[in-house]
Design an enzyme around this catalytic site. Structure first.
Site, mmCIF file in Angstrom:
data_model
loop_
_atom_site.group_PDB
_atom_site.id
_atom_site.type_symbol
_atom_site.label_atom_id
_atom_site.label_comp_id
_atom_site.label_asym_id
_atom_site.label_seq_id
_atom_site.Cartn_x
_atom_site.Cartn_y
_atom_site.Cartn_z
ATOM 1 C CB ALA A 76 5.047 -1.320 -8.232
ATOM 2 C CB SER A 113 -8.048 -8.880 -8.592
ATOM 3 O OG SER A 113 -6.741 -9.369 -8.631
ATOM 4 C CD GLU A 140 8.629 3.704 10.113
ATOM 5 O OE1 GLU A 140 7.726 3.268 10.842
ATOM 6 O OE2 GLU A 140 9.304 4.712 10.384
#
Length: 182
Positions: A76, A113, A140
């Protein structure tokens, strides 16, 4: 205006970070009184239920600081401003797992939410996976282990709370329902 709608009277911006913005809104309630709402603004995200040709789920295992633990998730990532969710799903799949896919199908989009955040997540199923030799790498500050597990193993991980987030549980339950229909 809906009889349930709240009208924003004033907005105070509290924090603006790389991923989220936080604000406090003063609102007029349907009964005419006022209240405050603490809101998290998020650009949205994608998640990918990636299925190999031998019917395994490609998952990522990573440390999640808010939880102070390692969990297993479907790949994701965050949408960039104006980015097409399907292109983002392909990018995140490649960056996090090294896989590309032949087909990508939207399963559903939902708010994560809605009581305090406007984050929407678009969940896709990816099939026809191919490991890329020159895959784009992780960000990174991102460290993951790539796993390939069966649906049964994923269900076991849920019982063990190794899989413990809504988007991944949604993906696993989606696959369970799809398997029942076959």
């Amino acid at each position: 205006m809906s009889s349930l709608e709240e009208k924003t009277v004033k907005t105070e911006h509290i924090f603006s970070g790389r991923i989220i913005q936080v604000q406090v809104d003063e609102v007029e309630l349907p009964n005419g009184k006022t209240s405050t709402r603490e809101l998290v603004k998020h650009p949205g995200a994608v998640a990918v239920i990636a299925i190999t040709d031998d019917n395994k789920l490609v998952m990522v295992e990573q440390y999640r600081k808010p939880l102070e633990k390692v969990i297993v998730e479907i790949p994701a990532g965050k949408l960039e401003k104006g980015e097409d969710p399907a292109l983002c799903a392909r990018r995140e799949l490649e960056e996090e797992t090294g896989y590309d896919c032949e087909s990508l199908e939207l399963v559903s989009s939902f708010y994560t939410s809605p009581g305090f955040a406007d984050e929407i997540i678009h969940v896709y199923v990816a099939k026809g996976l191919t490991k890329k030799e020159d895959a784009a790498g992780l960000d990174e500050d991102e460290f993951v282990n790539v796993l390939e597990i069966t649906l049964e193993e994923a269900l076991q991980f849920m019982e063990e709370q190794r899989i413990f987030d809504a988007k991944t549980i949604f993906g696993i339950q989606y696959l369970q329902i799809a398997n029942l229909k076959e």
